[in-house]
Write a protein that holds these residues in place. Sequence first.
Motif, short mmCIF file in Angstrom:
data_model
loop_
_atom_site.label_atom_id
_atom_site.label_comp_id
_atom_site.label_asym_id
_atom_site.label_seq_id
_atom_site.Cartn_x
_atom_site.Cartn_y
_atom_site.Cartn_z
N ASN A 8 14.97 -15.51 -12.11
CA ASN A 8 15.01 -15.29 -10.31
C ASN A 8 16.07 -13.94 -10.62
OD1 ASN A 8 14.27 -16.72 -8.64
ND2 ASN A 8 16.07 -18.09 -9.44
N ASP A 9 15.32 -12.21 -9.86
CA ASP A 9 16.09 -11.37 -10.38
C ASP A 9 17.49 -11.64 -9.95
OD1 ASP A 9 13.84 -10.20 -11.97
OD2 ASP A 9 12.61 -9.39 -10.89
N ILE A 10 18.40 -10.69 -10.53
CA ILE A 10 20.02 -10.68 -9.99
C ILE A 10 19.73 -9.63 -9.00
CG2 ILE A 10 21.73 -10.65 -10.57
CD1 ILE A 10 21.78 -11.89 -12.48
N ASP A 11 20.17 -9.24 -7.69
CA ASP A 11 20.70 -7.94 -6.77
C ASP A 11 21.96 -7.50 -7.83
OD1 ASP A 11 21.33 -6.31 -5.05
OD2 ASP A 11 20.95 -7.17 -3.64
N LEU A 12 22.26 -6.79 -8.57
CA LEU A 12 23.27 -5.96 -8.81
C LEU A 12 23.94 -5.72 -7.96
CD1 LEU A 12 21.05 -3.23 -11.71
CD2 LEU A 12 22.19 -6.39 -11.85
N GLU A 13 23.76 -5.25 -7.25
CA GLU A 13 25.33 -5.13 -6.30
C GLU A 13 26.21 -6.14 -5.53
OE1 GLU A 13 24.88 -4.13 -1.44
OE2 GLU A 13 24.66 -1.98 -2.48
N VAL A 14 25.01 -7.47 -5.86
CA VAL A 14 25.89 -8.89 -5.69
C VAL A 14 26.40 -9.88 -6.98
CG1 VAL A 14 25.58 -8.15 -2.91
CG2 VAL A 14 24.08 -10.12 -4.27
N GLY A 15 25.93 -9.62 -7.45
CA GLY A 15 25.97 -10.34 -8.65
C GLY A 15 25.09 -11.54 -8.76
N VAL A 341 14.52 -22.93 -3.70
CA VAL A 341 15.02 -22.12 -3.05
C VAL A 341 15.83 -21.79 -4.39
CG1 VAL A 341 15.67 -22.81 -0.83
CG2 VAL A 341 16.69 -24.27 -3.03
N VAL A 342 17.03 -20.53 -4.01
CA VAL A 342 17.32 -19.68 -5.18
C VAL A 342 19.27 -20.88 -5.27
CG1 VAL A 342 16.24 -17.47 -5.52
CG2 VAL A 342 18.37 -17.95 -4.14
N PRO A 343 19.48 -20.59 -6.58
CA PRO A 343 20.63 -20.96 -6.81
C PRO A 343 21.89 -20.99 -5.35
CG PRO A 343 19.92 -19.83 -9.01
CD PRO A 343 18.78 -19.73 -7.83
N SER A 344 21.90 -19.58 -5.22
CA SER A 344 22.66 -18.92 -4.48
C SER A 344 22.52 -19.87 -2.86
CB SER A 344 22.52 -17.64 -3.87
OG SER A 344 21.51 -17.21 -3.18
N GLU A 345 21.35 -19.85 -2.87
CA GLU A 345 20.90 -20.95 -1.23
C GLU A 345 21.54 -22.03 -1.47
OE1 GLU A 345 17.43 -17.75 -0.09
OE2 GLU A 345 17.17 -19.65 -1.08
N PHE A 346 20.97 -22.82 -2.67
CA PHE A 346 21.18 -24.51 -3.06
C PHE A 346 23.04 -23.84 -2.62
CE2 PHE A 346 22.87 -27.77 -6.35
CZ PHE A 346 21.85 -28.99 -4.89
N THR A 347 23.40 -23.46 -3.26
CA THR A 347 25.24 -23.60 -3.52
C THR A 347 25.99 -23.34 -1.84
OG1 THR A 347 25.29 -22.00 -3.90
CG2 THR A 347 26.12 -23.44 -5.66
N THR A 363 34.01 -20.89 0.99
CA THR A 363 33.54 -19.59 1.18
C THR A 363 32.21 -19.47 0.85
OG1 THR A 363 33.37 -18.80 -1.11
CG2 THR A 363 35.04 -18.29 0.10
N ASN A 364 31.31 -20.70 0.07
CA ASN A 364 29.77 -21.18 0.60
C ASN A 364 29.39 -20.64 2.38
OD1 ASN A 364 30.94 -22.84 -1.48
ND2 ASN A 364 29.40 -21.59 -2.18
N THR A 365 29.47 -20.77 3.18
CA THR A 365 29.63 -21.09 4.48
C THR A 365 30.07 -19.62 5.24
OG1 THR A 365 31.65 -22.57 5.18
CG2 THR A 365 29.37 -23.58 4.77
N CYS A 366 31.43 -19.59 5.17
CA CYS A 366 32.59 -18.48 5.69
C CYS A 366 32.56 -17.31 5.16
CB CYS A 366 34.19 -19.09 5.64
SG CYS A 366 33.50 -20.94 6.98
N GLY A 367 32.02 -16.80 3.80
CA GLY A 367 32.52 -15.30 3.02
C GLY A 367 31.57 -15.14 3.79
N MET A 368 32.52 -13.35 3.25
CA MET A 368 31.64 -12.20 4.04
C MET A 368 29.93 -12.21 3.61
SD MET A 368 33.81 -11.21 6.21
CE MET A 368 33.48 -9.89 6.39
N PRO A 369 29.53 -11.49 3.59
CA PRO A 369 28.55 -11.10 3.11
C PRO A 369 28.88 -9.81 1.26
CG PRO A 369 27.88 -9.91 5.13
CD PRO A 369 29.64 -10.83 4.99
N GLY A 370 28.10 -10.57 0.24
CA GLY A 370 28.36 -10.32 -0.78
C GLY A 370 29.63 -10.90 -2.06
N ALA A 371 30.18 -12.04 -0.14
CA ALA A 371 30.88 -12.75 -1.63
C ALA A 371 30.41 -13.60 -2.78
CB ALA A 371 31.63 -14.27 -0.46
N ARG A 372 31.44 -14.40 -3.44
CA ARG A 372 31.02 -14.70 -4.86
C ARG A 372 30.15 -16.14 -4.09
NH1 ARG A 372 30.08 -11.12 -7.98
NH2 ARG A 372 32.29 -10.47 -8.43
N VAL A 373 29.04 -16.74 -4.93
CA VAL A 373 28.29 -17.84 -4.36
C VAL A 373 28.56 -19.58 -5.00
CG1 VAL A 373 26.25 -16.67 -3.16
CG2 VAL A 373 25.89 -17.32 -5.58
#
Length: 428
Positions: A8-15, A341-347, A363-373
């Motif tokens: 899957n293509d990584i969004d470089l802004e969030v990693g 789904v992609v990995p970030s959605e799975f976690t 943080t998977n539920t309550c982290g701000m947009p862009g938080a580590r997944v």
Amino acid sequence: MGKDFFGNDIDLEVGYARGSILKNSFTEKAKQQHAVKKINTRIAELGEDSLYIFTGNIRWNQLKSSDLGITSEEWVGPSLFYPQLKEKALDHLGGDSDKSEVAVFNRTSAGIVSSIMALVKPGNILVSFAPDKKAHPSVSRGAKLAGAKLYEVDTIEELKNVPESSSAVCVVTGVTSELLLLDQELFVEAIKMAKLMNMIVIVDDAYGARIRTILLNQPTALEAGADIVITNNDKAALHGPRAGIMAGNKELVMKASAKASEYGMEARAPIALGVLRSLEQFKPEELIGEMNVGQSLYEGLSKKMGEEYVRKTLLGPEISADNALRYILKRRGMNSKDCAVVPSEFTTAIGFILLEKYGIITTNTCGMPGARVSLRLKTNEDTVSRFGGTAKVVEAVLDSIETVGSYLEDPRKISDLILGHAEGVITK
């Protein structure tokens, strides 16, 4: 553009790779709001003690009842408590009182963005030096807002090859949000080389201000030669309120603080006073306790899942989004092509099962947009004890992974978990 383990293509802004559910910051914010509703429902049904914070961020407000008068008033308060705040912040971060200034921001990200916007002009260079090039998204977002050219490096050789610039800034991250580390020699050498290249050096020490100095016996960032350092007031044994504490060169800190004021990213008086109270209560032994609890959680989880899937950090186990998905696909004998789904959605979905079924907040539920997944478990002994012990935590994590694993071919169920509805889901 890079790719994750599954192509899957990584969004470089969030990693990380975005999918059909968590498409952008808007959907990530919707996810966070859904988590808030789930927490509210759980408290109403089971009480406050049914929640267990495993984010590593204990965000209490440390104000005393006696602080609620003139001391926290916006106009007068800072004149009463700022001298003590400066003293405590410099004790914590290092720095000479005569040469250094202190500022407080509404979060560490705000301090980083404000610094970049204040010190980098459009078209100039911003260098990010971080382990595995995994700086916080605020660095790349700050570069974008400032119109800067971003160079991401993680070796001295790459740093040396950055083009010369009359106003370059280098952001050095000693410890990432996923607790990846620069060893002491590399950390100090990166700062030294950036200074030799006439760069202003900002150190993102959100975790590092305490992990590096207390657990690894490293020098403070300012002792190592940085111009500015910033840390979180709600990580690694500082217990809130959420804020960023900056110290360093007077002129540069003032420029960052002024820029933050322009955009409403500074911390107002009640938050700054809360930071002072937090610093006053800081106990290094609490951080050592968090490390010991993290070690126990890592041993329990890695024994069950296998060390290839679980990474040991100084404060607890970390399962990358890629590894979490790899693990369950192997467990279920599935091919990645069968996964909707992609990995970030799975976690993220795992986080919601942990929250709804067990009251575990990540943080998977309550982290701000862009938080580590990645799935990270960072907490203290009291929280683990209240939950029932390490074995119970490990059992909850494994059960949550297995539960979401049973939904992998049905993105609508996963979307329901994450967003509370199944509208707008585009299956692969």
